[in-house]
Design a protein around this motif. Structure first.
Motif, mmCIF file in Angstrom:
data_model
loop_
_atom_site.group_PDB
_atom_site.id
_atom_site.type_symbol
_atom_site.label_atom_id
_atom_site.label_comp_id
_atom_site.label_asym_id
_atom_site.label_seq_id
_atom_site.Cartn_x
_atom_site.Cartn_y
_atom_site.Cartn_z
ATOM 1 N N LEU A 356 0.807 -1.217 0.000
ATOM 2 C CA LEU A 356 0.000 0.000 0.000
ATOM 3 C C LEU A 356 0.842 1.271 0.000
ATOM 4 N N THR A 357 2.178 1.130 -0.111
ATOM 5 C CA THR A 357 3.042 2.307 -0.181
ATOM 6 C C THR A 357 2.750 3.087 -1.458
ATOM 7 N N GLY A 358 2.475 4.364 -1.303
ATOM 8 C CA GLY A 358 2.077 5.195 -2.432
ATOM 9 C C GLY A 358 0.594 5.153 -2.705
ATOM 10 N N CYS A 359 -0.138 4.297 -1.986
ATOM 11 C CA CYS A 359 -1.590 4.168 -2.147
ATOM 12 C C CYS A 359 -2.271 4.385 -0.797
ATOM 13 N N GLY A 360 -1.878 5.428 -0.117
ATOM 14 C CA GLY A 360 -2.411 5.721 1.209
ATOM 15 C C GLY A 360 -1.359 5.656 2.291
ATOM 16 N N VAL A 361 -0.266 4.936 2.033
ATOM 17 C CA VAL A 361 0.861 4.849 2.969
ATOM 18 C C VAL A 361 2.035 5.608 2.348
ATOM 19 N N TYR A 362 2.558 6.589 3.069
ATOM 20 C CA TYR A 362 3.612 7.435 2.520
ATOM 21 C C TYR A 362 4.733 7.596 3.541
ATOM 22 N N TYR A 363 5.949 7.699 3.035
ATOM 23 C CA TYR A 363 7.120 7.929 3.883
ATOM 24 C C TYR A 363 7.585 9.357 3.649
ATOM 25 N N GLY A 364 7.634 10.117 4.727
ATOM 26 C CA GLY A 364 7.949 11.516 4.586
ATOM 27 C C GLY A 364 6.670 12.328 4.475
ATOM 28 N N SER A 365 6.826 13.624 4.230
ATOM 29 C CA SER A 365 5.678 14.517 4.256
ATOM 30 C C SER A 365 4.719 14.319 3.095
ATOM 31 N N ALA A 366 5.237 13.919 1.913
ATOM 32 C CA ALA A 366 4.382 13.735 0.740
ATOM 33 C C ALA A 366 3.441 14.925 0.567
ATOM 34 N N LEU A 367 4.020 16.121 0.415
ATOM 35 C CA LEU A 367 3.222 17.337 0.368
ATOM 36 C C LEU A 367 2.247 17.354 -0.797
ATOM 37 N N THR A 368 2.534 16.589 -1.863
ATOM 38 C CA THR A 368 1.627 16.544 -2.998
ATOM 39 C C THR A 368 0.300 15.904 -2.631
ATOM 40 N N GLU A 369 0.268 15.117 -1.558
ATOM 41 C CA GLU A 369 -0.968 14.449 -1.156
ATOM 42 C C GLU A 369 -1.757 15.252 -0.138
ATOM 43 N N ALA A 370 -1.181 16.331 0.379
ATOM 44 C CA ALA A 370 -1.824 17.066 1.463
ATOM 45 C C ALA A 370 -3.191 17.597 1.075
ATOM 46 N N ALA A 371 -3.323 18.114 -0.145
ATOM 47 C CA ALA A 371 -4.612 18.667 -0.564
ATOM 48 C C ALA A 371 -5.704 17.610 -0.580
ATOM 49 N N SER A 372 -5.347 16.363 -0.874
ATOM 50 C CA SER A 372 -6.338 15.292 -0.935
ATOM 51 C C SER A 372 -6.776 14.830 0.449
ATOM 52 N N CYS A 373 -6.063 15.242 1.482
ATOM 53 C CA CYS A 373 -6.416 14.843 2.853
ATOM 54 C C CYS A 373 -7.491 15.733 3.461
ATOM 55 N N GLN A 374 -7.960 16.728 2.699
ATOM 56 C CA GLN A 374 -8.941 17.655 3.231
ATOM 57 C C GLN A 374 -10.172 16.905 3.740
ATOM 58 N N GLY A 375 -10.537 17.166 5.002
ATOM 59 C CA GLY A 375 -11.735 16.576 5.564
ATOM 60 C C GLY A 375 -11.625 15.120 5.933
ATOM 61 N N HIS A 376 -10.419 14.533 5.891
ATOM 62 C CA HIS A 376 -10.223 13.122 6.187
ATOM 63 C C HIS A 376 -9.499 12.949 7.525
ATOM 64 N N ASP A 377 -9.545 11.722 8.034
ATOM 65 C CA ASP A 377 -8.776 11.357 9.225
ATOM 66 C C ASP A 377 -7.395 10.879 8.795
ATOM 67 N N VAL A 378 -6.370 11.462 9.378
ATOM 68 C CA VAL A 378 -4.984 11.179 8.980
ATOM 69 C C VAL A 378 -4.237 10.610 10.180
ATOM 70 N N TYR A 379 -3.414 9.589 9.917
ATOM 71 C CA TYR A 379 -2.568 9.002 10.959
ATOM 72 C C TYR A 379 -1.106 9.259 10.603
ATOM 73 N N ILE A 380 -0.325 9.638 11.607
ATOM 74 C CA ILE A 380 1.107 9.869 11.438
ATOM 75 C C ILE A 380 1.843 8.982 12.432
ATOM 76 N N VAL A 381 2.788 8.200 11.920
ATOM 77 C CA VAL A 381 3.544 7.271 12.762
ATOM 78 C C VAL A 381 4.904 7.886 13.059
ATOM 79 N N GLY A 382 5.211 8.136 14.328
ATOM 80 C CA GLY A 382 6.499 8.701 14.705
ATOM 81 C C GLY A 382 6.324 9.773 15.766
ATOM 82 N N GLY A 383 7.395 10.025 16.502
ATOM 83 C CA GLY A 383 7.308 10.996 17.582
ATOM 84 C C GLY A 383 8.411 12.018 17.579
#
Length: 547
Positions: A356-383
């Motif tokens: 699922l990498t590149g299909c909902g799972v991304y490494y790094g900020s993937a700023l090109t996908e940020a606009a598509s996250c509008q109104g969605h629930d987002v999970y970030i792994v890391g502290g």
């Protein structure tokens, strides 16, 4: 004389409904460009359109239009969309507040936006003039016609399409995205003679069609330099992150013939950061893209060559020369080589994530996908800081952002200022002692299985977006047999490297490193291995990317 007369009739227009801001922009523009261009000021989109129509009737030229985003009745994007019909060749700049950067990114697809500037732009010598100088130069060399943008046609949930978009965005190549199942996407596929079975499809500004292009092919077609202009240099810098760009600037500024080699995009992982607020010299913060753009332009100013999409596979000593070999079999040589290869993100080993990498799972900020996250629930792994910066950026449009942290708190790995910002953001929640057990989905991410590290209990949650920041590993495998590394892959340098390649005891350094004897004043081999104080106590595999 003809060029001077033409410049006198050429207009730079600024539009802002705030009279104070409007006068300030016009003042700064006149100070720099008043002798060569007419500066026209308007305080509403409607009056600016009227002015543009009058200029058109008189036969005047308009080179650049700067419009504020937040204007009543007609915002900056709506104005620029209508201005495009009157002066399609004018370069378009949107003035935005930091909170409106999402709108500016969206405007790239709506009005072929050339650039956006954050207010305030002080000092203009740093933040305003360099941008306008480049836009005016591009306008002059385009014969006053609009420059067609690169077009990308692909599937929304396609790893390959995501890679192409990320490559273009990180290399600051303007492009327009079309989903393959939309009318415009289908029209482009038909015009290119494709049935949509092989995607992504890239149509360059010159009209060349690329089907499932590799990075090197894509880079060459969109105008990025991929081939060195010489066989021998004074200095080769391998890696285009902040350290590599800094080395290229210093080398080229000292008169050394310098080439920087980057396998994907300049800026490295810092270039993917949505916001960096603890970088020296930027008290108001800076995005990774802005930092990269300035550093790249600075290196180019001093004459450094920058090669993109070139993978280095070997390093050899040939007498006094150091030979750098590329994946395609070609090579360049130099007196000195600086290794600034950086690190790569560690991969999440939970079942389902590789597919699922590149299909909902991304490494790094993937700023090109940020606009598509509008109104969605987002999970970030890391502290660590990278995760915190991404959480703050995505929270501006996402319905909710959940930070999944393996440890018991953020304090051990994240800067204090970021923890405070996260605590003050209502739609960000932090789940400590939590790991991703598995990712589920057919063609894209649909659900996550989360596990509590203390109780062992698992929970299934709905999720379409997950961004992973779980440390990094050094990119040094290709140096095996060429340069000494420690057991984790970090390059040995300085007092860590003895003449026989073994690690010395404290205070036992004696003798010269004859293996790496300098043959050029700047030193023959250099590598930096200096983690930040926050990273110093962690194993290298868990260190977060710098900065």
């Amino acid at each position: 004389m003809a060029q001077a007369a033409e410049s006198a009739r050429t207009v730079i227009m600024t539009v802002d409904d705030d009279p104070g801001v409007s006068r300030a922009v016009a003042r700064d523009l006149r100070r720099r460009y008043g002798e060569s261009y007419r500066i026209v000021r308007a305080e509403s989109g409607e009056s600016a359109l009227d002015a543009l129509r009058e200029l058109k009737l008189r036969g005047d030229l308009v080179a650049v239009i700067l419009a504020d985003y937040r204007m009543p009745q007609m915002n900056g994007i709506e104005f620029l969309e209508q201005a495009l019909d009157v002066y399609p060749g004018a370069r378009r700049v949107l003035l935005t507040a930091y909170a409106d950067t999402d709108a500016a990114i969206d405007a790239i697809n709506v009005v072929d936006l050339d650039h956006y500037l954050l207010k305030p732009w002080d000092p203009p010598e740093e933040k305003l003039y360099p941008v306008l100088d480049d836009l005016l130069e591009a306008w002059r060399t385009s014969d006053y016609r609009p420059v067609p943008a690169t077009k990308v046609v692909g599937h929304r949930w396609s790893a390959r399409s995501s890679d192409v978009r990320e490559f273009l965005a990180r290399n600051q190549v303007p492009y327009r995205w079309y989903s393959a199942d939309t009318p415009e996407g289908l029209r482009l596929l038909s015009a290119a003679g494709q049935d949509g079975q092989r995607l992504p499809l890239v149509i360059t500004a010159e009209g060349n069609v690329l089907v499932e292009p590799e990075p090197a092919e894509l880079a060459a077609e969109v105008g990025l330099a991929t081939t060195p202009t010489a066989d021998f240099y004074d200095l080769v810098v391998i890696g285009g992150g902040p350290a590599g760009l800094g080395a290229a600037v210093y080398g080229a500024s000292e008169g050394l013939r310098t080439v920087l080699v980057e396998r994907s995009a300049t800026g490295g992982q810092a270039g993917q950061s949505s916001r960096i607020e603890n970088y020296l010299g930027f008290p108001d913060g800076v995005s990774g893209a802005q930092l990269t753009d300035r550093a790249r332009r600075q290196a180019g100013k001093f004459g450094a060559e920058i090669l993109t999409a070139r993978e280095v596979t070997g390093l050899e000593v040939n007498g006094s020369a150091r030979v750098v070999r590329f994946a395609d079999g070609s090579a360049v040589a130099a007196h000195a080589v600086i290794l600034a290869t950086g690190v790569s993100y560690r991969q999440l080993e939970a079942p389902g994530t590789p597919d699922l990498t590149g299909c909902g799972v991304y490494y790094g900020s993937a700023l090109t996908e940020a606009a598509s996250c509008q109104g969605h629930d987002v999970y970030i792994v890391g502290g660590a800081n990278s995760a915190g910066q991404a959480a703050m950026y995505l929270s501006r449009g996402a319905k909710s952002v959940t930070l999944l942290v393996r440890g018991g708190s953020l304090a051990a790995s994240m800067s204090y200022y970021l923890i405070q910002q996260i605590n003050e953001t209502e739609n960000i929640s932090v789940r400590t002692g939590t790991v991703v057990e598995a990712a589920h989905g057919s063609d894209h991410l649909e659900q996550l299985t989360l596990r509590d590290t203390e109780s062992g209990k698992t929970e299934l949650v709905d999720a379409q977006w997950m961004f992973v920041f779980i440390g990094a590993a050094p990119l040094t495998d290709w140096l095996d047999g060429s340069v000494h590394r420690d057991g984790r892959g970090f390059i040995l340098s300085g007092p860590d490297l003895t003449p026989d390649g073994t690690r010395p005891r404290a205070g036992s350094w004696t003798g010269r490193r004859t293996t790496w004897r300098p043959t050029f004043p700047a030193c023959s081999w250099r590598a930096t291995r200096a983690p930040s104080p926050r990273n110093a106590s962690r194993p290298p595999s868990e260190r977060e990317p710098w900065p």
